[in-house]
Design an enzyme around this catalytic site. Structure first.
Site, PDB file in Angstrom:
ATOM      1  N   GLU A   1      -0.009 -13.164  12.644  1.00 50.92           N
ATOM      2  CA  GLU A   1       0.504 -11.954  13.272  1.00 50.92           C
ATOM      3  C   GLU A   1       0.501 -10.819  12.241  1.00 50.92           C
ATOM      4  O   GLU A   1       0.743 -11.045  11.055  1.00 50.92           O
ATOM      5  CB  GLU A   1       1.931 -12.180  13.776  1.00 50.92           C
ATOM      6  CG  GLU A   1       2.054 -13.240  14.859  1.00 50.92           C
ATOM      7  CD  GLU A   1       1.409 -12.815  16.174  1.00 50.92           C
ATOM      8  OE1 GLU A   1       1.462 -11.599  16.492  1.00 50.92           O
ATOM      9  OE2 GLU A   1       0.850 -13.675  16.865  1.00 50.92           O
TER      10      GLU A   1
ATOM     11  N   ARG B   1      -5.462  -2.176   8.661  1.00 51.21           N
ATOM     12  CA  ARG B   1      -6.650  -2.972   8.384  1.00 51.21           C
ATOM     13  C   ARG B   1      -6.296  -4.059   7.376  1.00 51.21           C
ATOM     14  O   ARG B   1      -5.291  -3.973   6.691  1.00 51.21           O
ATOM     15  CB  ARG B   1      -7.785  -2.097   7.845  1.00 51.21           C
ATOM     16  CG  ARG B   1      -7.439  -1.335   6.589  1.00 51.21           C
ATOM     17  CD  ARG B   1      -8.619  -0.494   6.099  1.00 51.21           C
ATOM     18  NE  ARG B   1      -8.291   0.209   4.888  1.00 51.21           N
ATOM     19  CZ  ARG B   1      -7.730   1.411   4.835  1.00 51.21           C
ATOM     20  NH1 ARG B   1      -7.434   2.045   5.962  1.00 51.21           N
ATOM     21  NH2 ARG B   1      -7.454   1.994   3.684  1.00 51.21           N
ATOM     22  N   LEU B   2      -7.165  -5.076   7.277  1.00 49.18           N
ATOM     23  CA  LEU B   2      -6.919  -6.206   6.384  1.00 49.18           C
ATOM     24  C   LEU B   2      -7.310  -5.910   4.940  1.00 49.18           C
ATOM     25  O   LEU B   2      -6.760  -6.506   4.008  1.00 49.18           O
ATOM     26  CB  LEU B   2      -7.694  -7.431   6.865  1.00 49.18           C
ATOM     27  CG  LEU B   2      -6.941  -8.443   7.716  1.00 49.18           C
ATOM     28  CD1 LEU B   2      -7.864  -9.574   8.133  1.00 49.18           C
ATOM     29  CD2 LEU B   2      -5.747  -9.004   6.976  1.00 49.18           C
TER      30      LEU B   2
ATOM     31  N   SER C   1      -6.775  -6.066  -6.051  1.00 49.99           N
ATOM     32  CA  SER C   1      -7.941  -6.579  -5.339  1.00 49.99           C
ATOM     33  C   SER C   1      -9.178  -6.555  -6.229  1.00 49.99           C
ATOM     34  O   SER C   1      -9.226  -5.851  -7.250  1.00 49.99           O
ATOM     35  CB  SER C   1      -8.203  -5.750  -4.075  1.00 49.99           C
ATOM     36  OG  SER C   1      -8.839  -4.532  -4.399  1.00 49.99           O
ATOM     37  N   SER C   2     -10.178  -7.306  -5.839  1.00 51.77           N
ATOM     38  CA  SER C   2     -11.433  -7.323  -6.596  1.00 51.77           C
ATOM     39  C   SER C   2     -12.143  -5.978  -6.517  1.00 51.77           C
ATOM     40  O   SER C   2     -13.018  -5.684  -7.333  1.00 51.77           O
ATOM     41  CB  SER C   2     -12.347  -8.438  -6.065  1.00 51.77           C
ATOM     42  OG  SER C   2     -12.511  -8.342  -4.653  1.00 51.77           O
ATOM     43  N   GLU C   3     -11.756  -5.134  -5.556  1.00 49.60           N
ATOM     44  CA  GLU C   3     -12.339  -3.791  -5.435  1.00 49.60           C
ATOM     45  C   GLU C   3     -11.573  -2.752  -6.266  1.00 49.60           C
ATOM     46  O   GLU C   3     -12.069  -1.650  -6.488  1.00 49.60           O
ATOM     47  CB  GLU C   3     -12.355  -3.350  -3.970  1.00 49.60           C
ATOM     48  CG  GLU C   3     -13.348  -4.088  -3.082  1.00 49.60           C
ATOM     49  CD  GLU C   3     -12.852  -5.468  -2.677  1.00 49.60           C
ATOM     50  OE1 GLU C   3     -11.625  -5.672  -2.588  1.00 49.60           O
ATOM     51  OE2 GLU C   3     -13.712  -6.358  -2.480  1.00 49.60           O
ATOM     52  N   ASN C   4     -10.370  -3.115  -6.717  1.00 47.31           N
ATOM     53  CA  ASN C   4      -9.555  -2.156  -7.471  1.00 47.31           C
ATOM     54  C   ASN C   4     -10.141  -1.818  -8.843  1.00 47.31           C
ATOM     55  O   ASN C   4      -9.701  -0.858  -9.488  1.00 47.31           O
ATOM     56  CB  ASN C   4      -8.129  -2.670  -7.646  1.00 47.31           C
ATOM     57  CG  ASN C   4      -7.303  -2.557  -6.388  1.00 47.31           C
ATOM     58  OD1 ASN C   4      -6.312  -3.267  -6.216  1.00 47.31           O
ATOM     59  ND2 ASN C   4      -7.693  -1.674  -5.472  1.00 47.31           N
TER      60      ASN C   4
ATOM     61  N   ASP D   1       0.822  -1.202   0.000  1.00 48.82           N
ATOM     62  CA  ASP D   1       0.000   0.000   0.000  1.00 48.82           C
ATOM     63  C   ASP D   1       0.862   1.260   0.000  1.00 48.82           C
ATOM     64  O   ASP D   1       1.919   1.303   0.633  1.00 48.82           O
ATOM     65  CB  ASP D   1      -0.898  -0.008   1.250  1.00 48.82           C
ATOM     66  CG  ASP D   1      -2.031   0.973   1.138  1.00 48.82           C
ATOM     67  OD1 ASP D   1      -2.383   1.358   0.008  1.00 48.82           O
ATOM     68  OD2 ASP D   1      -2.578   1.363   2.182  1.00 48.82           O
TER      69      ASP D   1
END
Length: 231
Positions: free
Chosen positions: A189, A176-177, A47-50, A2
């Site tokens: 972890e 966040r994941l 990602s599928s949201e990208n 990121d």
């Protein structure tokens, strides 16, 4: 991985330049992981949201993936690295899909390290697709509902045969994941680093590994020292 866009913005550059610099960080991280003896390295590439990003940026990201495979595949194969791709392949164009399949097939028998590329991947989407395939298996009589458990569901996930991650490193300071490996990260972890992905290098990677190594992983059990003390 990121922070590409923010890296470019801070320098007055287009977001695409951040992604291009990010590819260099990918190369360095793969090399660092191999040198450190990491057996499985998963990179969240797209990602599928990208798909909701501007079309120009998506086109550039696809182009970078093509360039990475065409330029680096031979070297990865030479280094005995196996490539595996997880994610929904239904939406990918024929050229991209062909390159991904080629990378998997060429490196199928390699064993020094497994490089898993999460492309058009979303954790919830993966679980839904796995549940559908499991339900279809039950419907065909290949699996009894009584035998459905976490192990049988895991076998239908994209990551079947891949160990759950020991540690997930997220760059740029976000904590966040973001829909990444939701099922697999049950006891993973997390290490959050403030470094933007294009600036992530070997030293940052090793600092993250050192942070992970300092943790005590209990997987829901009581630490052995506490058992010995009767606490």
């Amino acid at each position: 991985m990121d922070g590409n866009g923010r890296w470019a913005k801070r320098r007055g550059l287009p977001r695409t330049m951040g992604h291009r610099k990010g590819v260099e960080a990918v190369r360095e991280t793969v090399q660092a992981a191999g040198e450190a003896g990491v057996r499985y390295l998963t990179l969240f590439a797209f990602s599928s949201e990208n798909w909701n990003r501007p079309e120009e940026e998506i086109t550039d990201l696809m182009g970078l993936l093509k360039l990475f495979i065409r330029r680096d595949l031979a070297e990865l194969h030479k280094e005995n690295i196996r490539i595996r791709v997880i994610g929904d392949r239904a939406r990918l164009d024929r050229e991209i899909l062909g390159l991904l399949v080629e990378a998997e097939e060429l490196t199928r028998n390699n064993s020094a390290m497994h490089l898993v590329i999460a492309f058009n991947y979303g954790g919830r989407d993966e679980i839904v697709r796995a549940a559908k395939r499991l339900a279809e298996a039950v419907g065909r009589g290949e699996l009894s509902p009584a035998n459905v458990n976490e192990h049988t569901l895991s076998a239908f996930l994209d990551t079947a045969g891949i160990p759950d991650p020991d540690v997930i490193i997220r760059t740029s300071g976000e904590q966040r994941l973001s829909n990444f490996l939701l099922w697999q990260a049950a006891y993973t972890e997390f290490v959050f680093v403030p470094v933007l992905w294009p600036d992530f290098d070997k030293s940052a990677f090793h600092r993250a590994l050192d942070e992970y190594a300092s943790r005590e992983r209990r997987f829901g059990a009581v630490p052995e020292r506490d058992v010995a003390l009767g606490s």
